[in-house]
Design a protein around this motif. Structure first.
Motif, mmCIF file in Angstrom:
data_model
loop_
_atom_site.group_PDB
_atom_site.id
_atom_site.type_symbol
_atom_site.label_atom_id
_atom_site.label_comp_id
_atom_site.label_asym_id
_atom_site.label_seq_id
_atom_site.Cartn_x
_atom_site.Cartn_y
_atom_site.Cartn_z
ATOM 1 N N THR A 170 0.840 -1.208 0.000
ATOM 2 C CA THR A 170 0.000 0.000 0.000
ATOM 3 C C THR A 170 0.869 1.250 0.000
ATOM 4 N N ALA A 171 1.945 1.219 0.783
ATOM 5 C CA ALA A 171 2.869 2.360 0.809
ATOM 6 C C ALA A 171 3.482 2.580 -0.565
ATOM 7 N N LYS A 172 3.870 1.469 -1.225
ATOM 8 C CA LYS A 172 4.451 1.584 -2.561
ATOM 9 C C LYS A 172 3.448 2.166 -3.555
ATOM 10 N N LEU A 173 2.184 1.742 -3.465
ATOM 11 C CA LEU A 173 1.156 2.245 -4.379
ATOM 12 C C LEU A 173 0.915 3.735 -4.171
ATOM 13 N N HIS A 174 0.807 4.137 -2.895
ATOM 14 C CA HIS A 174 0.611 5.554 -2.597
ATOM 15 C C HIS A 174 1.786 6.382 -3.107
ATOM 16 N N ARG A 175 2.986 5.865 -2.888
ATOM 17 C CA ARG A 175 4.185 6.599 -3.312
ATOM 18 C C ARG A 175 4.232 6.739 -4.830
ATOM 19 N N GLY A 176 3.989 5.662 -5.534
ATOM 20 C CA GLY A 176 4.032 5.709 -6.991
ATOM 21 C C GLY A 176 2.988 6.653 -7.570
ATOM 22 N N GLN A 177 1.780 6.593 -7.012
ATOM 23 C CA GLN A 177 0.716 7.464 -7.498
ATOM 24 C C GLN A 177 1.030 8.928 -7.207
#
Length: 232
Positions: free
Chosen positions: A198-205
């Motif tokens: 989830t952290a990776k998804l938020h960061r990428g977005q």
């Protein structure tokens, strides 16, 4: 104005202006404020010869009340001694007003060193004593317009960055704050109490919305927005 050495001067300046076409410096507006009609006419002709749009006024009051486009690189060619408000007083009033600063090229037939130093310290681009060479005025005006074009480019970039920041969700903003502090994805997940994916998804977005290609790029953009590491 002195015209010696001015043969070919407009062409020289035209090359300088045209060379910046790709970066948006090719067009510009020159405002002239001088209570001498002959000076206004001569300067208008000179600056139009390098393909600038020119508007001339007999007083600062006329200049202030006239409509001016906000998104065109501009400069103000201003006489120091005018009937009514002087050029130096008007320069101070512009600075005190908090308006976007328009680069000023001063000209005077009565200038002295103290006066020119005061004008330059207050941000004037140049201070020319009458009679001046055409090329000196051309160089000063082109330099002023290039300076204003750079300012406008920064303002446009900041506007785009602000729109990107406003598009972020609260979680995405929180992630970017932690990224800017140097935390890795696992650390971000631990601090926020979320899964690593989830952290990776938020960061990428969030990085995509901010059009940031690296952490250094993100930090630079956050600094341009005045966010630093303290935004909530």
């Amino acid at each position: 104005m002195r015209r010696e050495a001015s043969a070919g001067s407009p062409a020289t300046a035209e090359v300088r202006v045209a060379s910046g076409a790709a970066s948006g410096v090719a067009s510009g507006m020159a405002y002239i404020v001088d209570d001498d009609e002959l000076v206004r006419g001569a300067l208008s002709s000179l600056l139009r010869s390098i393909h600038l749009e020119v508007r001339a006024y007999g007083s600062v009051e006329e200049f202030v009340t006239a409509p001016r486009p906000a998104d065109v690189p501009s400069c103000l060619v201003l006489d120091v001694r005018l009937r009514g408000q002087s050029g130096l007083a008007f320069q101070k009033s512009l600075a005190d007003s908090g308006e976007p600063h328009i680069p000023i090229v001063f000209m005077t037939a009565h200038g002295d060193i103290a006066m020119s130093v005061k004008a330059m310290k207050a941000g004037a681009v140049d201070f020319l004593a009458k009679p001046f060479r055409d090329q000196d005025m051309i160089d000063a005006v082109v330099s002023a317009i290039e300076r204003d074009a750079a300012r406008l480019e920064v303002e446009r970039s900041v506007k785009d960055l602000r729109a990107g920041w406003e598009s972020l969700t609260p979680r995405e903003r929180e992630v970017l704050e932690l990224v800017a502090k140097g935390l890795m994805n696992k650390q971000i997940a631990d601090v926020m109490g979320i899964a690593l994916i989830t952290a990776k998804l938020h960061r990428g977005q969030a990085m995509r919305k901010m059009d940031a290609c690296s952490v250094a790029d993100l930090m630079h953009k956050m600094q341009l927005l005045g966010l630093g590491h303290t935004t909530r």
